[in-house]
Scaffold this active site. Structure first.
Site, PDB file in Angstrom:
ATOM      1  N   HIS A 125      -2.220  -4.225  10.277  1.00 29.34           N
ATOM      2  CA  HIS A 125      -2.862  -5.197  10.996  1.00 29.34           C
ATOM      3  C   HIS A 125      -2.034  -6.373  11.226  1.00 29.34           C
ATOM      4  O   HIS A 125      -2.308  -7.147  12.122  1.00 29.34           O
ATOM      5  CB  HIS A 125      -4.113  -5.836   9.796  1.00 29.34           C
ATOM      6  CG  HIS A 125      -5.285  -4.732   9.827  1.00 29.34           C
ATOM      7  ND1 HIS A 125      -5.710  -4.093  10.825  1.00 29.34           N
ATOM      8  CD2 HIS A 125      -5.844  -4.530   8.632  1.00 29.34           C
ATOM      9  CE1 HIS A 125      -6.713  -3.412  10.390  1.00 29.34           C
ATOM     10  NE2 HIS A 125      -6.534  -3.490   9.097  1.00 29.34           N
ATOM     11  N   ASP A 162      -5.763   5.353   8.381  1.00 30.37           N
ATOM     12  CA  ASP A 162      -6.612   4.354   7.960  1.00 30.37           C
ATOM     13  C   ASP A 162      -7.966   4.363   8.352  1.00 30.37           C
ATOM     14  O   ASP A 162      -8.136   4.528   9.459  1.00 30.37           O
ATOM     15  CB  ASP A 162      -6.000   3.137   7.686  1.00 30.37           C
ATOM     16  CG  ASP A 162      -6.257   2.254   6.848  1.00 30.37           C
ATOM     17  OD1 ASP A 162      -5.754   1.902   5.902  1.00 30.37           O
ATOM     18  OD2 ASP A 162      -7.119   1.342   7.211  1.00 30.37           O
ATOM     19  N   HIS A 164      -9.573   1.855   9.174  1.00 31.25           N
ATOM     20  CA  HIS A 164      -9.529   0.576   9.952  1.00 31.25           C
ATOM     21  C   HIS A 164      -8.402   0.931  11.235  1.00 31.25           C
ATOM     22  O   HIS A 164      -7.132   1.407  10.821  1.00 31.25           O
ATOM     23  CB  HIS A 164      -9.197  -0.680   9.567  1.00 31.25           C
ATOM     24  CG  HIS A 164     -10.087  -1.172   8.347  1.00 31.25           C
ATOM     25  ND1 HIS A 164      -9.699  -0.659   6.864  1.00 31.25           N
ATOM     26  CD2 HIS A 164     -11.435  -1.735   8.273  1.00 31.25           C
ATOM     27  CE1 HIS A 164     -10.779  -1.101   6.203  1.00 31.25           C
ATOM     28  NE2 HIS A 164     -11.837  -1.748   7.015  1.00 31.25           N
ATOM     29  N   ASP A 249      -8.833   4.606   2.671  1.00 26.75           N
ATOM     30  CA  ASP A 249     -10.179   3.945   2.619  1.00 26.75           C
ATOM     31  C   ASP A 249     -11.242   4.699   3.481  1.00 26.75           C
ATOM     32  O   ASP A 249     -12.564   4.062   3.565  1.00 26.75           O
ATOM     33  CB  ASP A 249     -10.186   2.288   2.813  1.00 26.75           C
ATOM     34  CG  ASP A 249      -9.071   2.126   4.136  1.00 26.75           C
ATOM     35  OD1 ASP A 249      -8.443   3.133   4.799  1.00 26.75           O
ATOM     36  OD2 ASP A 249      -8.774   1.080   4.638  1.00 26.75           O
TER      37      ASP A 249
END
Length: 344
Positions: A125, A162, A164, A249
């Site tokens: 990120h 991931d 996200h 995740d």
């Protein structure tokens, strides 16, 4: 059997974002405990080096690097409501970026066939001038740029599974034809990016591949995305090295997401990446830990991936696994980016 380098260090536990923060030191401890329990002669543990400021500057602006460095002088600094530092966070972040570089160096120099960097804090990120989403420096993006600028590669592929979307990685290479970024992620979800229409721009048009997936999808849907979208475009791109942003995740037990991937699903994704690397770049690939916040889930998922990395890339892959519900999204993604690739 393939030789896998595991790059990690218990110094990664020094970064502390707060007592109730999900990106806690116990994550890295669970992963290291798992890795140390593996009984495999072809597994080599390597101590990471810290990245230099110049290496961090391959992807981040000097004034931002200086801002992260200044946090070492205070007990806590809040970059945003999710991203906090302690006095040790800057040095730990340098070690995280350096850990991925150490993994890439081991593969490039022939010390290992592939590598897994068990590092924290995560990175995908992080933007050129901003920390966000628990991330300070974009570990995988720095490694990709290092491969291009220092080792002279022309084509690097980043696969991000991931939960996200890796908005920082996407932004850094959005105009670049040298890095193919492919992400499968829960959508809509944090950070809100990664739609079907985000496909790159200028010279990078077509080099960003997003597979935004609705919640509650699992192994079959992820593997369908790999088999029908990521793998064909990867073969057309012909990467010279593959990097994986390996977040766990999207596991069905993770508290921050709503996906249903199992340990077997992560192994199957790793098998596909390994096959693509074997076909295109002599097996050269390295993974870096990103998210994953259930301690048992990340440890067992990491075990499945590291075990898969050690197997030869000549096992058949079952491509008839269901997941039909994700096909409309795949067809739209293929329509948006397929015209840039010869997928025959």
């Amino acid at each position: 059997m393939l030789k896998t380098a595991v790059v990690t260090d218990r110094r990664y536990a020094k970064h502390f974002a707060g007592r109730a923060h999900p990106e806690r030191p116990q994550r890295i401890e669970a992963m290291i405990d798992m890795a140390e329990s593996l009984q495999r002669p072809q597994l080599e543990f390597i101590t990471p080096r810290a990245a230099t400021p110049d290496e961090i500057a391959l992807c981040h602006r000097p004034e931002y690097i200086a801002a992260v460095e200044r946090t070492a002088s205070v007990d806590r600094f809040d970059f945003d409501r999710d991203t906090h530092t302690s006095r040790e966070s800057y040095e730990t972040a340098l070690l995280a970026a350096g850990g991925v570089l150490t993994a890439v160096e081991a593969v490039m120099d022939g010390a290992a066939d592939n590598a897994f960097a068990i590092v924290r804090p995560p990175g995908h990120h992080a933007l050129p001038n901003r920390a966000m989403g628990f991330c300070f420096f974009n570990n995988v993006a720095i490694a990709a740029e290092w491969l291009i600028k220092v080792r002279g590669l022309k084509r690097v592929m980043i696969i991000d599974w991931d939960l996200h979307h890796g908005n920082g990685t996407q932004e850094m290479f959005y105009e670049s034809p040298e890095v193919l970024y492919a992400s499968a992620h829960q959508f809509p979800h944090y950070p809100g990016t990664g739609s079907l229409h985000e496909i790159g721009t200028l010279a990078g048009l077509g080099f960003t591949i997003n597979a935004p997936m609705l919640a509650e999808l699992g192994d079959a849907e992820y593997l369908r995305v790999f088999d029908r979208l990521i793998m064909p475009i990867g073969r057309a791109f012909k990467p010279e090295f593959i990097l994986v942003s390996a977040g766990f995740d999207c596991h069905f037990r993770d508290p921050l997401g709503a996906m249903r991937v199992t340990e077997a699903g992560f192994a199957a994704m790793a098998r596909r990446v390994k096959l693509l690397a074997a076909e295109c770049c002599g097996g050269k690939m390295a993974a870096s830990l990103e998210g994953g916040y259930d301690l048992e889930a990340i440890a067992e998922s990491g075990r499945a991936v590291i075990d898969e990395f050690g197997r030869e890339a000549d096992e058949p892959i079952d491509t008839h696994l269901g997941g039909d519900g994700v096909m409309p999204m795949i067809e739209r993604a293929s329509h948006n980016v397929g015209r840039f690739w010869n997928l025959d």
